[in-house]
Motif scaffolding. Structure first.
Motif, PDB file in Angstrom:
ATOM      1  N   TRP A  47      10.019  -0.852   2.028  1.00 59.40           N
ATOM      2  CA  TRP A  47      10.988   0.062   1.423  1.00 59.40           C
ATOM      3  C   TRP A  47      10.487   0.660   0.120  1.00 59.40           C
ATOM      4  O   TRP A  47      10.916   1.739  -0.271  1.00 59.40           O
ATOM      5  CB  TRP A  47      12.311  -0.677   1.190  1.00 59.40           C
ATOM      6  CG  TRP A  47      12.816  -1.336   2.425  1.00 59.40           C
ATOM      7  CD1 TRP A  47      12.790  -2.675   2.705  1.00 59.40           C
ATOM      8  CD2 TRP A  47      13.366  -0.701   3.577  1.00 59.40           C
ATOM      9  NE1 TRP A  47      13.309  -2.909   3.956  1.00 59.40           N
ATOM     10  CE2 TRP A  47      13.674  -1.722   4.514  1.00 59.40           C
ATOM     11  CE3 TRP A  47      13.646   0.615   3.915  1.00 59.40           C
ATOM     12  CZ2 TRP A  47      14.235  -1.455   5.756  1.00 59.40           C
ATOM     13  CZ3 TRP A  47      14.202   0.892   5.150  1.00 59.40           C
ATOM     14  CH2 TRP A  47      14.490  -0.138   6.056  1.00 59.40           C
ATOM     15  N   ASN A  48       9.601  -0.044  -0.546  1.00 60.34           N
ATOM     16  CA  ASN A  48       9.102   0.431  -1.838  1.00 60.34           C
ATOM     17  C   ASN A  48       7.743  -0.214  -2.092  1.00 60.34           C
ATOM     18  O   ASN A  48       7.671  -1.383  -2.458  1.00 60.34           O
ATOM     19  CB  ASN A  48      10.079   0.061  -2.951  1.00 60.34           C
ATOM     20  CG  ASN A  48       9.667   0.623  -4.296  1.00 60.34           C
ATOM     21  OD1 ASN A  48       8.799   1.496  -4.378  1.00 60.34           O
ATOM     22  ND2 ASN A  48      10.277   0.121  -5.351  1.00 60.34           N
ATOM     23  N   GLN A  65       2.583   6.166  -3.763  1.00 58.08           N
ATOM     24  CA  GLN A  65       3.783   5.356  -3.717  1.00 58.08           C
ATOM     25  C   GLN A  65       4.413   5.585  -2.341  1.00 58.08           C
ATOM     26  O   GLN A  65       4.361   6.701  -1.821  1.00 58.08           O
ATOM     27  CB  GLN A  65       4.763   5.769  -4.824  1.00 58.08           C
ATOM     28  CG  GLN A  65       4.215   5.602  -6.233  1.00 58.08           C
ATOM     29  CD  GLN A  65       3.889   4.159  -6.555  1.00 58.08           C
ATOM     30  OE1 GLN A  65       4.697   3.262  -6.297  1.00 58.08           O
ATOM     31  NE2 GLN A  65       2.706   3.928  -7.098  1.00 58.08           N
ATOM     32  N   SER A  67       7.729   4.778   0.545  1.00 60.15           N
ATOM     33  CA  SER A  67       9.114   4.358   0.750  1.00 60.15           C
ATOM     34  C   SER A  67       9.502   4.622   2.193  1.00 60.15           C
ATOM     35  O   SER A  67       8.882   5.427   2.890  1.00 60.15           O
ATOM     36  CB  SER A  67      10.066   5.096  -0.204  1.00 60.15           C
ATOM     37  OG  SER A  67      10.039   6.494   0.053  1.00 60.15           O
TER      38      SER A  67
END
Length: 216
Positions: A47-48, A65, A67
């Protein structure tokens, strides 16, 4: 509240907590990602998280990054990449082993990465790019391309779009000096031209961009 209802709520909470903490590295290793897409390091959760040293067939795409939201799960889970440190700035990525789709992509490419003779400040940007590959061959490509003028090379500003033809990714570009259709190599590290206006031929030669070989 009955014991079975309390137990069910507790079990659901445990499942949600486990999903929230599921490691990105483990998810990547077990995903049906195409072998041509590689990463150096993955950290965080699905999720992150963070992906480092992402590359396509050895061509560096950058660090990201990552997600994943519930809205991105269907019809096939898609990983959202943001904050890209390389030519790919952001995108949605889906893979199923033999196929690979990138969508909603923002790309800022120094042409020196794909053209050995290009000056370092010559660049192109691609907005809302989408490319689908199946078995290493392009099945769909779209996205708006812009490239500023390079007066030292006699190159005007270009604009155009990505396209796909006979399994090859194309850049169809227009300028005040005429049109050019570029073929983008499957390793993303080579450009050739399929057609070009007479006015553009000297600049293409100066950049050592050769004519594409006829399809067999």
């Amino acid at each position: 509240m009955s014991w079975w209802l309390r137990g069910g709520a507790l079990a659901l909470a445990v499942v949600i907590a486990m999903a929230a903490m599921f490691p990105l590295r483990m998810a990547w290793d077990n995903a049906r990602a195409p072998g041509d897409l590689t990463i150096g390091e993955a950290s965080g959760t699905i999720w992150n998280g963070e992906l480092l040293d992402v590359a396509w067939r050895g061509f560096a795409l950058g660090d990201f990054q990552t997600s994943l939201s519930l809205l991105d799960v269907l019809p096939m889970p898609a990983l959202r990449l943001t904050g890209g440190s390389g030519p790919l700035k952001s995108a949605m990525v889906r893979g199923d082993g033999d196929g690979f789709t990138i969508s909603e992509a923002a790309i800022s490419l120094a042409l020196a990465d794909v053209v050995a003779g290009a000056p370092a400040d010559l660049s192109a940007s691609i907005a809302n790019a989408a490319v689908s590959l199946q078995g290493g061959r392009c099945t769909h490509a779209a996205g708006m391309i812009e490239s500023p003028a390079a007066q030292a090379l006699g190159l005007p500003a270009f604009e155009g779009a990505l396209a796909c033809d006979r399994g090859t990714i194309l850049a169809r570009l227009s300028s005040e000096a005429g049109d050019v259709v570029l073929e983008i190599g499957s390793g993303l590290d080579r450009l050739t031209y399929r057609t070009a206006s007479t006015q553009l031929l000297p600049a293409l030669a100066a950049l050592s961009i050769p004519a594409a070989q006829p399809a067999s």
